[in-house]
Design an enzyme around this catalytic site. Structure first.
Site, mmCIF file in Angstrom:
data_model
loop_
_atom_site.group_PDB
_atom_site.id
_atom_site.type_symbol
_atom_site.label_atom_id
_atom_site.label_comp_id
_atom_site.label_asym_id
_atom_site.label_seq_id
_atom_site.Cartn_x
_atom_site.Cartn_y
_atom_site.Cartn_z
ATOM 1 N N THR A 184 -2.819 -2.504 -11.112
ATOM 2 C CA THR A 184 -1.730 -2.561 -10.337
ATOM 3 C C THR A 184 -1.799 -3.269 -8.582
ATOM 4 O OG1 THR A 184 -0.693 -1.226 -11.842
ATOM 5 C CG2 THR A 184 0.476 -1.210 -9.875
ATOM 6 N N ARG A 210 4.447 -3.157 -24.691
ATOM 7 C CA ARG A 210 3.908 -1.551 -24.340
ATOM 8 C C ARG A 210 4.234 -2.329 -22.680
ATOM 9 N NH1 ARG A 210 1.960 -0.379 -18.766
ATOM 10 N NH2 ARG A 210 1.302 1.839 -19.029
ATOM 11 N N GLY A 264 4.952 -0.785 -18.923
ATOM 12 C CA GLY A 264 4.422 0.498 -17.928
ATOM 13 C C GLY A 264 5.327 1.276 -16.588
ATOM 14 N N ASP A 265 5.315 1.085 -16.070
ATOM 15 C CA ASP A 265 5.857 2.130 -14.829
ATOM 16 C C ASP A 265 6.388 0.848 -13.501
ATOM 17 O OD1 ASP A 265 2.935 2.527 -14.549
ATOM 18 O OD2 ASP A 265 3.877 2.949 -11.898
ATOM 19 N N THR A 314 0.401 3.196 -8.403
ATOM 20 C CA THR A 314 -0.371 2.641 -8.826
ATOM 21 C C THR A 314 -0.876 3.643 -10.362
ATOM 22 O OG1 THR A 314 -2.993 1.991 -9.081
ATOM 23 C CG2 THR A 314 -1.726 2.986 -7.620
ATOM 24 N N GLY A 315 -0.888 3.393 -11.213
ATOM 25 C CA GLY A 315 -2.021 4.365 -11.937
ATOM 26 C C GLY A 315 -1.610 4.674 -14.230
ATOM 27 N N GLY A 354 0.504 4.486 -16.546
ATOM 28 C CA GLY A 354 1.733 4.087 -16.452
ATOM 29 C C GLY A 354 2.665 5.390 -16.816
HETATM 30 N N1 GLY Z 1 0.882 1.569 -13.525
HETATM 31 C C1 GLY Z 1 1.059 0.429 -14.490
HETATM 32 C C2 GLY Z 1 1.324 0.867 -15.587
HETATM 33 O O1 GLY Z 1 0.249 1.807 -16.692
HETATM 34 O O2 GLY Z 1 1.002 -0.431 -16.315
#
Ligand code: GLY
Length: 305
Positions: A172, A200, A202-203, A223-224, A226
């Protein structure tokens, strides 16, 4: 209200190995230069965060755009969101496979669509209809990531591997900015997690999770890992606390403490309010970040609460 511009970027929070530190620092430096050029000329925070993120999407160092992690099927699937703190307009794309700069597509959604979010082929169709070039998925795949996925899947077959251990969940890129007109904006872009299931999300591209901006509160990019970040809607959680009067510096640290203590998550956050006050925090071994104001430029690889 006229403001001195501020730009803050990150290039992912994870256990960035020593031999990749320089590439990360160069990448965030390039992103700062691109975003600052916009702000310096009196441009909008929204344009600044877009340009900063494009630079990192184009840089194979990062898990965004070309060079991203591959999903379980060996494909790149990208997510991005951009948000304007002045109007609360936002644009997001999820699970796109043929857009090298998903933040550009997200920005087109923000500016040209009554909708906020497009996924997969619908997002690609919207992008193509609005002048964003489509590529082949193979154009986004680099040998380093083919090898990383091959090794990971071979190891995972032998042992029950933790998919999201910080050492392998690098991810990210993001940016937050304040422009001369006093408006803030945020953008986040990612290839997601290694070996993720197809489809899938993510966040990063979800409003309030990986990205949020409201002039009345703050602009945030996370970031991290998700899934934990999504469960806490962490970007909005942090922005709302800035509105209650606390310093972004404290709130960024608090957000990461909350992420760890509440859902055992890991990651990082950059946070900026419309007064130019900012925070940077992570609980991973490293996070690449860059900051530029009229008075200073700082690039770093570690900044723990
Ligand atoms: N932070 C990115 C994800 O988990 O997709």
């Amino acid at each position: 209200m006229p403001s001195d511009p501020v730009l803050l970027v990150h290039g992912g929070a994870w256990a960035i190995p020593d031999d990749m530190v320089e590439a990360h620092l160069n990448g965030v430096r390039g992103a700062i230069a691109a975003g600052w050029q916009v702000l310096q000329q009196g441009g909008a925070a929204l344009d600044a965060v877009e340009e900063a993120v494009v630079v990192m999407e184009d840089d194979e160092t990062f898990d965004a755009g070309r060079g991203s992690f591959l999903n379980r099927d060996g494909k790149v699937q990208l997510d991005a969101l951009i948000m304007d703190g002045a109007t609360l307009r936002a644009g997001g794309v999820g699970c796109v496979e043929r857009i090298a700069n998903p933040v550009r597509a997200a920005c087109k959604i923000l500016s040209d669509s009554p909708h906020v979010y497009f996924v997969a082929q619908g997002a690609e169709q919207f992008a193509a209809e609005h002048g964003i070039p489509l590529c082949k998925n193979e154009d986004l795949i680099i040998p380093r990531e083919v090898e990383r996925l091959r090794e990971f899947q071979a190891r995972a077959a032998e042992q029950n591997q933790d998919l999201f251990a910080p050492a392998i969940s690098h991810d990210t890129v993001g940016a937050v900015a304040l422009d001369r007109d006093g408006n803030i904006a945020a953008a986040t872009s990612t290839g997601g997690t290694l070996n993720k299931a197809p489809g899938r999300l993510g966040d990063s591209s979800l409003i309030g999770c990986g990205c949020y901006a409201d002039n009345r509160t703050a602009a945030a990019s996370t970031t991290g890992w998700g899934e934990p970040i999504m469960k806490l809607v962490l970007g909005k959680w942090a922005a709302d606390r800035v509105a209650s009067g606390s310093l972004p510096e404290w709130i960024a640290a608090e957000a990461i403490n909350y992420l760890e203590s509440r859902v055992n998550g890991h990651g990082g956050i950059i946070l900026l309010d419309a007064r130019g006050r900012f925070g940077i925090a992570h609980n991973t071994p490293r996070m690449a970040w860059g900051l530029k104001t009229v008075a200073q430029e700082e690039i770093g690889i570690e900044r723990k609460p």
